[in-house]
Design an enzyme around this catalytic site. Structure first.
Site, PDB file in Angstrom:
ATOM      1  N   GLY A  86      10.986  -3.835  -0.357  1.00  0.00           N
ATOM      2  CA  GLY A  86       9.917  -4.810  -0.451  1.00  0.00           C
ATOM      3  C   GLY A  86       8.876  -4.735   0.651  1.00  0.00           C
ATOM      4  N   HIS A  87       9.244  -4.352   1.844  1.00  0.00           N
ATOM      5  CA  HIS A  87       8.323  -4.329   2.986  1.00  0.00           C
ATOM      6  C   HIS A  87       8.164  -2.878   3.447  1.00  0.00           C
ATOM      7  CE1 HIS A  87       8.457  -8.686   3.209  1.00  0.00           C
ATOM      8  NE2 HIS A  87       9.774  -8.587   3.073  1.00  0.00           N
ATOM      9  N   GLN A  88       7.175  -2.226   2.923  1.00  0.00           N
ATOM     10  CA  GLN A  88       6.982  -0.805   3.210  1.00  0.00           C
ATOM     11  C   GLN A  88       5.904  -0.640   4.271  1.00  0.00           C
ATOM     12  OE1 GLN A  88       6.293   0.162  -0.872  1.00  0.00           O
ATOM     13  NE2 GLN A  88       8.474   0.404  -1.292  1.00  0.00           N
ATOM     14  N   THR A  96       2.274  -4.727   4.545  1.00  0.00           N
ATOM     15  CA  THR A  96       3.730  -4.787   4.406  1.00  0.00           C
ATOM     16  C   THR A  96       4.153  -5.842   3.396  1.00  0.00           C
ATOM     17  OG1 THR A  96       3.910  -6.375   6.215  1.00  0.00           O
ATOM     18  CG2 THR A  96       4.144  -4.016   6.767  1.00  0.00           C
TER      19      THR A  96
END
Length: 176
Positions: A64-66, A72
């Site tokens: 989910g947080h790339q 992000t």
């Protein structure tokens, strides 16, 4: 089974003799979970595991947080654009005779081997080998409890499958 408004979050199976803090349940009578919505988890804890009274399963989705993208923020998930990419069935497996130290965080799908020791404040993000001692953030193997020959014998013995009576009759083996 742990549930919330989004549905089943975690199914937890605990083996015989495992304890949390000084009792069979965590100090406040519940497990600590941080979860991603619509994700179903299966957590299997082996027999004769020892947990500190404070530890957490961080069951959030790693996708989910790339950090390599412009933002992000998990747009795909939060806006419902591509939820199937992130919402899956996940599994945490903790082997037999595992010691989980104070404030350990177990993150996402991992397999923790039999006889492992997870040092206080460790963040477990990857699989842990049988009889490894891991510490740090991220957790790294610092040593093994025994040499390869002894580990192989312990795994072959599967003493955690013995009856309580059988174990009590052979208690000297555990004090060696």
């Amino acid at each position: 089974i742990i549930r919330d408004g989004d549905g089943i979050k975690a199914s937890v199976s605990i083996g015989r003799g495992s304890y949390f803090g000084s009792t069979i349940l965590p100090r406040d009578n519940h497990f600590h979970f941080i979860t991603a919505r619509d994700t179903n988890w299966t957590i299997t804890i082996g027999s004769f595991c020892s947990f500190a009274s404070t530890f957490s399963f961080l069951l959030a989705q790693s996708g989910g947080h790339q950090y390599w993208r412009a933002s992000t923020y998990p747009f795909q998930v939060q806006l419902g654009l591509h939820p199937s990419a992130f919402h899956k069935n996940k599994t945490i497996t903790i082997g037999h005779d595992v010691w989980v130290g104070h404030e350990v965080r177990i993150v996402n799908s991992v397999h923790i081997g039999h006889g492992a020791v997870l040092g206080a404040y460790a963040v477990i993000r990857e699989d842990v080998p049988d009889y490894a001692i891991v510490v740090g953030n991220p957790a790294k193997v610092v040593k093994y409890r025994f040499n390869e020959e002894i580990i192989a014998k312990l795994l072959e013995m599967k003493w955690w499958d013995w009856s309580d009576e059988w174990i009590l009759e052979r208690m000297a083996l555990f004090d060696a």
